[in-house]
Design a protein around this motif. Structure first.
Motif, mmCIF file in Angstrom:
data_model
loop_
_atom_site.group_PDB
_atom_site.id
_atom_site.type_symbol
_atom_site.label_atom_id
_atom_site.label_comp_id
_atom_site.label_asym_id
_atom_site.label_seq_id
_atom_site.Cartn_x
_atom_site.Cartn_y
_atom_site.Cartn_z
ATOM 1 N N ALA A 189 0.835 -1.204 0.000
ATOM 2 C CA ALA A 189 0.000 0.000 0.000
ATOM 3 C C ALA A 189 0.871 1.257 0.000
ATOM 4 O O ALA A 189 0.608 2.213 -0.743
ATOM 5 N N ASP A 190 1.914 1.262 0.825
ATOM 6 C CA ASP A 190 2.816 2.419 0.866
ATOM 7 C C ASP A 190 3.461 2.655 -0.500
ATOM 8 O O ASP A 190 3.575 3.798 -0.969
ATOM 9 N N MET A 191 3.859 1.568 -1.162
ATOM 10 C CA MET A 191 4.497 1.693 -2.470
ATOM 11 C C MET A 191 3.511 2.169 -3.534
ATOM 12 O O MET A 191 3.908 2.790 -4.531
ATOM 13 N N ALA A 192 2.220 1.884 -3.314
ATOM 14 C CA ALA A 192 1.189 2.319 -4.262
ATOM 15 C C ALA A 192 0.651 3.702 -3.917
ATOM 16 O O ALA A 192 -0.232 4.213 -4.611
ATOM 17 N N GLY A 193 1.161 4.291 -2.844
ATOM 18 C CA GLY A 193 0.714 5.622 -2.448
ATOM 19 C C GLY A 193 -0.599 5.619 -1.691
ATOM 20 O O GLY A 193 -1.300 6.633 -1.652
ATOM 21 N N VAL A 194 -0.928 4.497 -1.057
ATOM 22 C CA VAL A 194 -2.160 4.395 -0.259
ATOM 23 C C VAL A 194 -1.739 4.378 1.205
ATOM 24 O O VAL A 194 -1.115 3.415 1.664
ATOM 25 N N TYR A 195 -2.101 5.429 1.934
ATOM 26 C CA TYR A 195 -1.615 5.563 3.303
ATOM 27 C C TYR A 195 -2.714 5.358 4.344
ATOM 28 O O TYR A 195 -2.492 5.581 5.527
ATOM 29 N N ARG A 196 -3.883 4.927 3.896
ATOM 30 C CA ARG A 196 -4.930 4.545 4.843
ATOM 31 C C ARG A 196 -4.610 3.164 5.410
ATOM 32 O O ARG A 196 -3.794 2.423 4.861
ATOM 33 N N GLU A 197 -5.286 2.814 6.481
ATOM 34 C CA GLU A 197 -5.102 1.482 7.059
ATOM 35 C C GLU A 197 -5.543 0.425 6.041
ATOM 36 O O GLU A 197 -6.587 0.557 5.400
ATOM 37 N N VAL A 198 -4.759 -0.621 5.912
ATOM 38 C CA VAL A 198 -5.095 -1.693 4.981
ATOM 39 C C VAL A 198 -4.892 -3.036 5.670
ATOM 40 O O VAL A 198 -3.904 -3.249 6.373
ATOM 41 N N THR A 199 -5.862 -3.925 5.501
ATOM 42 C CA THR A 199 -5.762 -5.302 5.989
ATOM 43 C C THR A 199 -6.309 -6.215 4.901
ATOM 44 O O THR A 199 -6.779 -5.748 3.853
ATOM 45 N N SER A 200 -6.282 -7.505 5.164
ATOM 46 C CA SER A 200 -6.809 -8.452 4.177
ATOM 47 C C SER A 200 -8.296 -8.228 3.924
ATOM 48 O O SER A 200 -8.809 -8.569 2.858
ATOM 49 N N LYS A 201 -9.003 -7.644 4.908
ATOM 50 C CA LYS A 201 -10.439 -7.404 4.741
ATOM 51 C C LYS A 201 -10.719 -6.256 3.776
ATOM 52 O O LYS A 201 -11.826 -6.144 3.245
ATOM 53 N N THR A 202 -9.723 -5.398 3.568
ATOM 54 C CA THR A 202 -9.910 -4.252 2.676
ATOM 55 C C THR A 202 -10.295 -4.710 1.270
ATOM 56 O O THR A 202 -11.067 -4.041 0.574
ATOM 57 N N ALA A 203 -9.769 -5.854 0.856
ATOM 58 C CA ALA A 203 -10.034 -6.337 -0.502
ATOM 59 C C ALA A 203 -11.519 -6.625 -0.707
ATOM 60 O O ALA A 203 -12.075 -6.316 -1.767
ATOM 61 N N ARG A 204 -12.167 -7.225 0.286
ATOM 62 C CA ARG A 204 -13.599 -7.524 0.135
ATOM 63 C C ARG A 204 -14.405 -6.228 0.033
ATOM 64 O O ARG A 204 -15.302 -6.117 -0.807
ATOM 65 N N HIS A 205 -14.093 -5.238 0.888
ATOM 66 C CA HIS A 205 -14.799 -3.954 0.809
ATOM 67 C C HIS A 205 -14.575 -3.311 -0.556
ATOM 68 O O HIS A 205 -15.496 -2.750 -1.157
ATOM 69 N N THR A 206 -13.336 -3.419 -1.039
ATOM 70 C CA THR A 206 -13.001 -2.823 -2.336
ATOM 71 C C THR A 206 -13.772 -3.504 -3.460
ATOM 72 O O THR A 206 -14.345 -2.841 -4.333
ATOM 73 N N GLY A 207 -13.794 -4.834 -3.442
ATOM 74 C CA GLY A 207 -14.487 -5.575 -4.495
ATOM 75 C C GLY A 207 -15.971 -5.269 -4.542
ATOM 76 O O GLY A 207 -16.540 -5.036 -5.621
ATOM 77 N N MET A 208 -16.620 -5.240 -3.373
ATOM 78 C CA MET A 208 -18.061 -4.976 -3.339
ATOM 79 C C MET A 208 -18.363 -3.536 -3.740
ATOM 80 O O MET A 208 -19.343 -3.268 -4.445
ATOM 81 N N THR A 209 -17.518 -2.600 -3.287
ATOM 82 C CA THR A 209 -17.710 -1.199 -3.672
ATOM 83 C C THR A 209 -17.529 -1.027 -5.175
ATOM 84 O O THR A 209 -18.279 -0.294 -5.834
ATOM 85 N N LEU A 210 -16.537 -1.718 -5.722
ATOM 86 C CA LEU A 210 -16.265 -1.641 -7.158
ATOM 87 C C LEU A 210 -17.434 -2.199 -7.963
ATOM 88 O O LEU A 210 -17.851 -1.608 -8.976
ATOM 89 N N MET A 211 -17.980 -3.324 -7.519
ATOM 90 C CA MET A 211 -19.136 -3.913 -8.199
ATOM 91 C C MET A 211 -20.310 -2.934 -8.216
ATOM 92 O O MET A 211 -20.956 -2.718 -9.250
ATOM 93 N N ALA A 212 -20.592 -2.342 -7.055
ATOM 94 C CA ALA A 212 -21.707 -1.399 -6.965
ATOM 95 C C ALA A 212 -21.443 -0.156 -7.822
ATOM 96 O O ALA A 212 -22.347 0.358 -8.489
ATOM 97 N N ARG A 213 -20.193 0.319 -7.787
ATOM 98 C CA ARG A 213 -19.829 1.516 -8.555
ATOM 99 C C ARG A 213 -19.991 1.293 -10.055
ATOM 100 O O ARG A 213 -20.349 2.217 -10.807
ATOM 101 N N MET A 214 -19.775 0.050 -10.506
ATOM 102 C CA MET A 214 -19.875 -0.270 -11.929
ATOM 103 C C MET A 214 -21.280 -0.700 -12.337
ATOM 104 O O MET A 214 -21.493 -1.192 -13.440
ATOM 105 N N GLY A 215 -22.238 -0.544 -11.426
ATOM 106 C CA GLY A 215 -23.632 -0.747 -11.793
ATOM 107 C C GLY A 215 -24.229 -2.094 -11.439
ATOM 108 O O GLY A 215 -25.378 -2.373 -11.793
ATOM 109 N N VAL A 216 -23.477 -2.959 -10.751
ATOM 110 C CA VAL A 216 -24.040 -4.248 -10.331
ATOM 111 C C VAL A 216 -24.933 -3.996 -9.121
ATOM 112 O O VAL A 216 -24.483 -3.477 -8.102
#
Length: 415
Positions: free
Chosen positions: A346-373
């Protein structure tokens, strides 16, 4: 036809040099007999056997008192079970009898009842995953520390609230924190499941008491904080990190983290993914079906929507076709190690918020909703229960998922 119970000595008519034989309780249900051995310090000599209640074993035997009491205890257990079933207008069967006679401890103790529920669960819950049973065991550990001898007649709304509050004060995963509300709810739910079973199946607690607890004692889980997910640009930046800048473990965990995003999965969803869950559709490509390990809810994840998903799935596939798991075991590390690698990525990607393995699930579901699913396809992909406004279940198959995700062109996002 009916039920009969008898105490039998050497029912197999065996002969041996010692003339010492086993005692059994014979239960006959609808002309079908079954024998239950009586636990005794040693087999009883034929000359010490009278066969007459309540002194089946003569006082000439040094274990007469203990053995006769054990016979009375087993007969009492069978009689109590029959009485409870009579009040419930149910009939005795060998499955119920086996479970009852296999009970260890005091039936009036909720701790012992909970322990036996885990040891010999009802048929409806026998196939729960190991992760779920770990939560039952965890709750029992907390209960034993709270009160190792909690009786059913002590359980009411106030006691249930005290149990909930005790669990909520336990240490959290991070130093200096308390257990998260979601974790408290998960454990307290197990308490309610067993309490409800004790009410419905064994009448050990009044239904009104259980209903009152369910209505008044609950755990409120705050809405998930917004902004925990990664944005598309941040995912793109993660993928742009050059391989030369990464260690081999970071390369591996970047791929697994991306796969988590594609599937809206927790890390544990990858660990426990079964080989039988992974499918290749002749028209669309790879997808994952089957029940989630966490909640046993069916899912249908269209990995074909993500260009790199299939390659990652195959890279970490267990080469042993007999393995019940899709991924090879050496692809995974301890959760803390995985999270440390994600923090570096995350630091190397310029993401400085807290990140854990659970972040991926939140990201995936948010991405699905954002793309109209939309619901209910989003729920099906996430492996969450689906109901319509009429409170009936909605069926979501491949065709429905294809239609629901048609506008979501993830390949154009470069992730």
């Amino acid at each position: 036809m009916g039920i009969s119970v008898a105490v039998k000595y050497n029912w197999r008519k065996e002969l041996n040099k010692s003339d010492c034989y086993q005692i059994d309780i014979r239960v006959t249900i609808d002309c079908i007999p079954k024998y239950y051995p009586v636990k005794v310090p040693q087999k009883i000599p034929i000359w010490d056997w009278s066969g007459d209640a309540p002194l089946w074993v003569k006082n000439t035997n040094p274990f007469a008192f203990a053995v006769n009491n054990e016979i009375l205890r087993v007969l009492g257990v069978i009689n109590d079970l029959q009485n409870r079933l009579f009040l419930q207008k149910r009939k005795l069967n060998f499955h119920l009898l086996d479970r009852e006679l296999g009970f260890t401890g005091n039936r009036q103790s909720f701790n012992d009842y909970f322990r036996n529920y885990i040891k010999n669960p009802p048929e409806l819950v026998k196939d729960l995953k190991d992760g779920t049973w770990e939560k039952y065991t965890s709750f029992l550990g907390h209960l034993d520390k709270f009160n190792p001898r909690l009786r059913f007649d002590q359980i009411d709304v106030e006691m249930a609230a005290r149990i909930r509050n005790y669990i909520s004060r336990q240490p959290g995963m991070k130093k200096g924190t308390k257990m998260a509300p979601a974790s408290v709810k998960s454990l307290f739910d197990k308490f309610m499941v067993v309490l409800q079973h004790a009410c419905d199946a064994d009448k050990l607690i009044e239904k009104d008491v259980v209903d009152d607890i369910a209505k008044k004692v609950f755990v409120t889980v705050p809405d998930r904080q917004d902004g925990l997910h990664w944005d598309v640009i941040e995912i793109q930046n993660l993928k742009k990190i050059p391989l030369s800048a990464l260690e081999s473990s970071q390369i591996r965990d970047r791929k697994l983290f991306l796969l988590q995003i594609y599937g809206s999965w927790y890390y544990s969803d990858l660990i426990y993914m079964r080989r039988s869950d992974v499918h290749i559709d002749h028209e669309f490509g790879i997808y994952v079906a089957g029940a989630r390990n966490k909640n046993e809810q069916p899912r249908l994840v269209p990995l074909w929507k993500f260009p790199e998903a299939e390659a990652i799935m195959k890279e970490f596939e267990d080469p042993d076709p007999k393995s019940s798991y899709w991924f090879r075991r050496d692809a995974f590390v301890e959760g803390q190690t995985y999270n440390r690698n994600l923090k570096v990525l995350a630091d190397m990607a310029g993401v400085y918020r807290e990140v854990t393995s659970k972040t991926a699930r939140h990201t995936g579901m948010t991405l699905m909703a954002r793309m109209g699913v939309q619901y209910p396809a989003l729920k099906k992909i996430a492996g969450q229960k689906i109901r319509d406004i009429g409170r009936t279940y909605i069926k979501m198959g491949i065709r429905e998922i294809v239609d629901a995700t048609e506008l979501a062109q993830f390949d154009k996002l470069g992730i």
